[in-house]
Design an enzyme around this catalytic site. Sequence first.
Site, PDB file in Angstrom:
ATOM      1  N   LYS A  54       0.850  -1.207   0.000  1.00 47.71           N
ATOM      2  CA  LYS A  54       0.000   0.000   0.000  1.00 47.71           C
ATOM      3  C   LYS A  54       0.882   1.253   0.000  1.00 47.71           C
ATOM      4  O   LYS A  54       0.701   2.160  -0.808  1.00 47.71           O
ATOM      5  CB  LYS A  54      -0.908  -0.012   1.232  1.00 47.71           C
ATOM      6  CG  LYS A  54      -1.727   1.246   1.393  1.00 47.71           C
ATOM      7  CD  LYS A  54      -2.352   1.317   2.779  1.00 47.71           C
ATOM      8  CE  LYS A  54      -3.066   2.643   3.007  1.00 47.71           C
ATOM      9  NZ  LYS A  54      -4.289   2.783   2.204  1.00 47.71           N
ATOM     10  N   GLY A 109     -25.528  13.037   4.458  1.00 49.43           N
ATOM     11  CA  GLY A 109     -25.085  13.000   5.857  1.00 49.43           C
ATOM     12  C   GLY A 109     -23.704  13.556   6.108  1.00 49.43           C
ATOM     13  O   GLY A 109     -23.524  14.498   6.870  1.00 49.43           O
ATOM     14  N   GLU A 119     -21.373  14.565  10.398  1.00 50.30           N
ATOM     15  CA  GLU A 119     -20.642  13.320  10.718  1.00 50.30           C
ATOM     16  C   GLU A 119     -19.137  13.496  10.933  1.00 50.30           C
ATOM     17  O   GLU A 119     -18.351  12.576  10.673  1.00 50.30           O
ATOM     18  CB  GLU A 119     -20.904  12.243   9.640  1.00 50.30           C
ATOM     19  CG  GLU A 119     -22.384  11.921   9.490  1.00 50.30           C
ATOM     20  CD  GLU A 119     -22.702  10.839   8.455  1.00 50.30           C
ATOM     21  OE1 GLU A 119     -21.817  10.040   8.128  1.00 50.30           O
ATOM     22  OE2 GLU A 119     -23.864  10.803   7.993  1.00 50.30           O
ATOM     23  N   CYS A 171      -7.372  -0.463   1.969  1.00 46.35           N
ATOM     24  CA  CYS A 171      -7.583  -1.567   2.902  1.00 46.35           C
ATOM     25  C   CYS A 171      -8.620  -1.156   3.932  1.00 46.35           C
ATOM     26  O   CYS A 171      -8.766   0.020   4.222  1.00 46.35           O
ATOM     27  CB  CYS A 171      -6.288  -1.877   3.650  1.00 46.35           C
ATOM     28  SG  CYS A 171      -4.947  -2.323   2.559  1.00 46.35           S
ATOM     29  N   HIS A 224     -30.956   5.269   3.125  1.00 43.42           N
ATOM     30  CA  HIS A 224     -30.114   5.576   1.969  1.00 43.42           C
ATOM     31  C   HIS A 224     -29.399   4.312   1.525  1.00 43.42           C
ATOM     32  O   HIS A 224     -28.852   3.582   2.339  1.00 43.42           O
ATOM     33  CB  HIS A 224     -29.102   6.655   2.345  1.00 43.42           C
ATOM     34  CG  HIS A 224     -27.980   6.771   1.365  1.00 43.42           C
ATOM     35  ND1 HIS A 224     -28.168   7.262   0.093  1.00 43.42           N
ATOM     36  CD2 HIS A 224     -26.669   6.425   1.451  1.00 43.42           C
ATOM     37  CE1 HIS A 224     -27.010   7.211  -0.554  1.00 43.42           C
ATOM     38  NE2 HIS A 224     -26.090   6.703   0.239  1.00 43.42           N
ATOM     39  N   CYS A 235     -26.728   3.285  -1.599  1.00 39.55           N
ATOM     40  CA  CYS A 235     -26.069   3.757  -2.817  1.00 39.55           C
ATOM     41  C   CYS A 235     -25.698   2.567  -3.700  1.00 39.55           C
ATOM     42  O   CYS A 235     -25.508   1.452  -3.222  1.00 39.55           O
ATOM     43  CB  CYS A 235     -24.849   4.590  -2.505  1.00 39.55           C
ATOM     44  SG  CYS A 235     -23.951   4.122  -1.050  1.00 39.55           S
ATOM     45  N   GLU A 275     -28.867   6.146  -5.467  1.00 39.46           N
ATOM     46  CA  GLU A 275     -27.903   6.571  -6.481  1.00 39.46           C
ATOM     47  C   GLU A 275     -28.660   6.650  -7.794  1.00 39.46           C
ATOM     48  O   GLU A 275     -29.588   5.906  -8.029  1.00 39.46           O
ATOM     49  CB  GLU A 275     -26.800   5.527  -6.581  1.00 39.46           C
ATOM     50  CG  GLU A 275     -25.781   5.763  -7.656  1.00 39.46           C
ATOM     51  CD  GLU A 275     -26.216   5.297  -9.023  1.00 39.46           C
ATOM     52  OE1 GLU A 275     -25.719   5.865  -9.999  1.00 39.46           O
ATOM     53  OE2 GLU A 275     -27.060   4.399  -9.137  1.00 39.46           O
ATOM     54  N   HIS A 285     -18.664  11.086  -6.252  1.00 36.70           N
ATOM     55  CA  HIS A 285     -17.333  10.501  -6.350  1.00 36.70           C
ATOM     56  C   HIS A 285     -16.442  11.233  -7.334  1.00 36.70           C
ATOM     57  O   HIS A 285     -15.274  10.909  -7.483  1.00 36.70           O
ATOM     58  CB  HIS A 285     -17.432   9.015  -6.683  1.00 36.70           C
ATOM     59  CG  HIS A 285     -18.107   8.262  -5.580  1.00 36.70           C
ATOM     60  ND1 HIS A 285     -19.472   8.096  -5.536  1.00 36.70           N
ATOM     61  CD2 HIS A 285     -17.617   7.699  -4.450  1.00 36.70           C
ATOM     62  CE1 HIS A 285     -19.787   7.443  -4.436  1.00 36.70           C
ATOM     63  NE2 HIS A 285     -18.682   7.189  -3.761  1.00 36.70           N
ATOM     64  N   CYS A 338     -24.584  10.415  -2.561  1.00 39.96           N
ATOM     65  CA  CYS A 338     -24.044   9.767  -1.369  1.00 39.96           C
ATOM     66  C   CYS A 338     -23.441  10.860  -0.484  1.00 39.96           C
ATOM     67  O   CYS A 338     -23.565  12.044  -0.789  1.00 39.96           O
ATOM     68  CB  CYS A 338     -22.994   8.726  -1.789  1.00 39.96           C
ATOM     69  SG  CYS A 338     -22.514   7.614  -0.458  1.00 39.96           S
TER      70      CYS A 338
HETATM   71  N1  GLN Z   1     -24.552   8.881   5.916  1.00 40.73           N
HETATM   72  C1  GLN Z   1     -23.418   8.334   5.274  1.00 40.73           C
HETATM   73  C2  GLN Z   1     -22.569   9.443   4.671  1.00 40.73           C
HETATM   74  O1  GLN Z   1     -23.103  10.395   4.227  1.00 40.73           O
HETATM   75  C3  GLN Z   1     -23.795   7.358   4.198  1.00 40.73           C
HETATM   76  C4  GLN Z   1     -22.603   6.740   3.529  1.00 40.73           C
HETATM   77  C5  GLN Z   1     -22.896   5.631   2.553  1.00 40.73           C
HETATM   78  O2  GLN Z   1     -23.972   5.469   2.062  1.00 40.73           O
HETATM   79  N2  GLN Z   1     -21.908   4.847   2.188  1.00 40.73           N
HETATM   80  O3  GLN Z   1     -21.366   9.363   4.624  1.00 40.73           O
HETATM   81 ZN    ZN Z   2     -24.172   6.196  -0.109  1.00 42.98          ZN
END
Ligand code: GLN
Ligand code: ZN
Length: 757
Positions: free
Chosen positions: A28, A430, A482, A514, A639, A641, A663, A692, A724
């Site tokens: 890595k 989130g 978060e 990882c 949610h 994705c 998504e 992304h 997401c």
């Molecule tokens: N609430 C999470 C975030 O926004 C959801 C993440 C996910 O769906 N992988 O990061």
């Molecule tokens: Zn997501």
Amino acid sequence: MNWQKNTQNHLETATLGYPRIGKNRELKKALEAFWGGKSDAETLIQTKHEVEFKNWEAQRKAGIDRIGIGDMSLYDQVLDWSIRLGIIPERFASFTGLERYFAMARGKDGIAALEMTKWFDTNYHYLVPEITEILQPADFNDFLETVHRAQTLLGERAIPIILGPVTLLRLSRFEMNQEEACKKLSDRYLLLLQELKKMSIPEVQIHEPALVLGDAAYFKPLYQSTYQSFSQIGLPIHLVTYFDDLGDTYPWVMELPVAGISLDFTRGRNLELLQHHGFPADKELGVGIIDARNIWKIRPDSILSTLEAISRVTTNLRIQPSASLQFVPYDTQLETKLPEPLLQVLSFAEQKLEELKLLANYLNGNPEADKSLEFIRSQWQTFLQFSPVNQAVKERLQNLTVKDFERSLPYEQRQERQPVLPLFPTTTIGSFPQTAEVRQLRVKLKKGEISQAEYEAAIDAEIAKCIKFQEEAGLDVLVHGEFERTDMVEFFAQQLSGFAFTEHGWVQSYGSRCVRPPIIYGDIARTQPMTVREFKVAQSLTNKIVKGMLTGPVTMINWSFTRTDIPRSEQAMQIALALRDEVADLEAAGAKIVQIDEPALREGLPLKPERWDEYLSWAVDAFRLVAGIAKPETQIHTHMCYSEFGDIIKHIERLDADVLSIENSRSNNETLFEITNAGYKRQVGNGVYDVHSPAVPSTEQMVQQLKTGVANLPVKQIWVNPDCGLKTRRWEEGIPSLKNMVEAAKILRHEFNINEK
Ligand code: GLN
Ligand code: ZN
């Protein structure tokens, strides 16, 4: 059972692959240094060889008789085979060597990488081969060179691992006729087998895990013709399957012209199939008996009784891990913080090698082995005392009734009582950017450089910034961001009893990435509220609604190493009870909306479709147990994705979530159509842009996306949100993107308010 009394043979051991990121994640680090321009290709290759060499050494020292080699990879073994076989799409034609390799893995100069997707039902991801009419020339030199190096160290014990052609095909996208593609590929495999034969290799492993998939029968003619042609070379082929049983294909797979067949005896019903159909006398059975997908030590009695049962059918066998050991970490000896009784019953790759050898020694009549097995039994006893049953949790589960899994009113009636929001309400999923500074805070807290109070104050400052930004951007339903969460599973697991965490238990997810899955070792219970403090801080700063934010029980299970002494369903229900209490606490603290994320619900589906209903039934129940406590006034969001819903839509409906965010932007509205085609009645969060990508989406683009939603769903059912969480984005990208998103919602709102007048 004493092997030598029953047979003349000495029972052998084999491996099917090994972790490859390096015991200290050397690969890595080398990869990231190389990509960052801090080291050169030579250093990278040297590191790869060193890690590979140590892997071989570990297996040699453990006394493994047939060591699988050639699975070491700079990024992904499927990509390696694509390149060796000349499956290189046109768009990479201008690159060569490592540059091409990493362009295919990660994209370059605006050229898209190969698509990445999950490797069967594991959390490993591979790069999807794209087979087109024109293949590049095959080139097996790197593989042959590896085999040569392995032979120097391991001699006859070096057994090359080859990814099988039908599995490769099954996992590929292709633009040509399947038989034709298979023929073309097989011809190339033949060249490789010929070369290996010249090197006096005693045997090759050809891995065909696609044989356990529900559609394996469809590929029967391909398997038959391919292995027929391979058998002409005269090199013994051991056909390897894993991750599930062979199911209906068992009888004809047994007839394939190969020298041996490996079966996974840790999953599915291979033992039953073996007992029912028998095993061909002319073949060797590879017994996948040590679980390569989990981190627990063997339970001597159950494993010996399985071996006993197998040996009644055939004694021409060898024992091995159920699959490659790449799915478990390297070595429990690196762990310094785990409670001793737990550590004693854990087994990572190195320990699994020892266990394999121990089982072989025992069966070969070595009296020392007897004592070792007895010792393992005593370690399990000690563990049982260390982690007894939690009676309170057990009783709570036993006393659950149907009502606990239901909201008190049906959706239509709940909806009238839930928060009134503008048309096309806007929100996020989130998380907001986890900057280096935020991550640094946790490091400082851990090192004792800042106090808990200082840490919380710093997190609260981030929350305040996040709330202020969301208000300015004009979002309707806010989140706290978060910032206090490292990872959506780990954060909750750390606050629940029954979970343990390793320091070095890394497993490769893809490339250099990882993960360190938490270990569920005991009954799970919540000891105190987990998210209420941050929720309250956020809600106190705004008059708008802040969503409470939880990770659902199924995702917690699917991204952890789970127990094997009780079913996964029961572990999910224990987590669900803990989260249920959290929902109640959030409501009591004033939450009007609570989101329960289940991104891993879909990926937990069993490989065989006939087992889907069984899984989905408890998975959906676990979710319902969490949400069931919520008052009708409380809006429950979920949610998911990157999930397809078409084939599981009935179960998605049964979740009974008020709002489901999905998504959409990457799948070209595929997911949306699956939902609308099914006549989904509840609200849908339309993922309007791909989080992304660092690109800032335009308002216009998102208006278009929303209009597709409008064309397919009643306006009142539509929410507006990114795909997401924004965790991996920078504020510089997040701010303008969300502003454009709110703008897009306003444009639609305006149009529809006019239309409705
Ligand atoms: N609430 C999470 C975030 O926004 C959801 C993440 C996910 O769906 N992988 O990061
Ligand atoms: Zn997501």
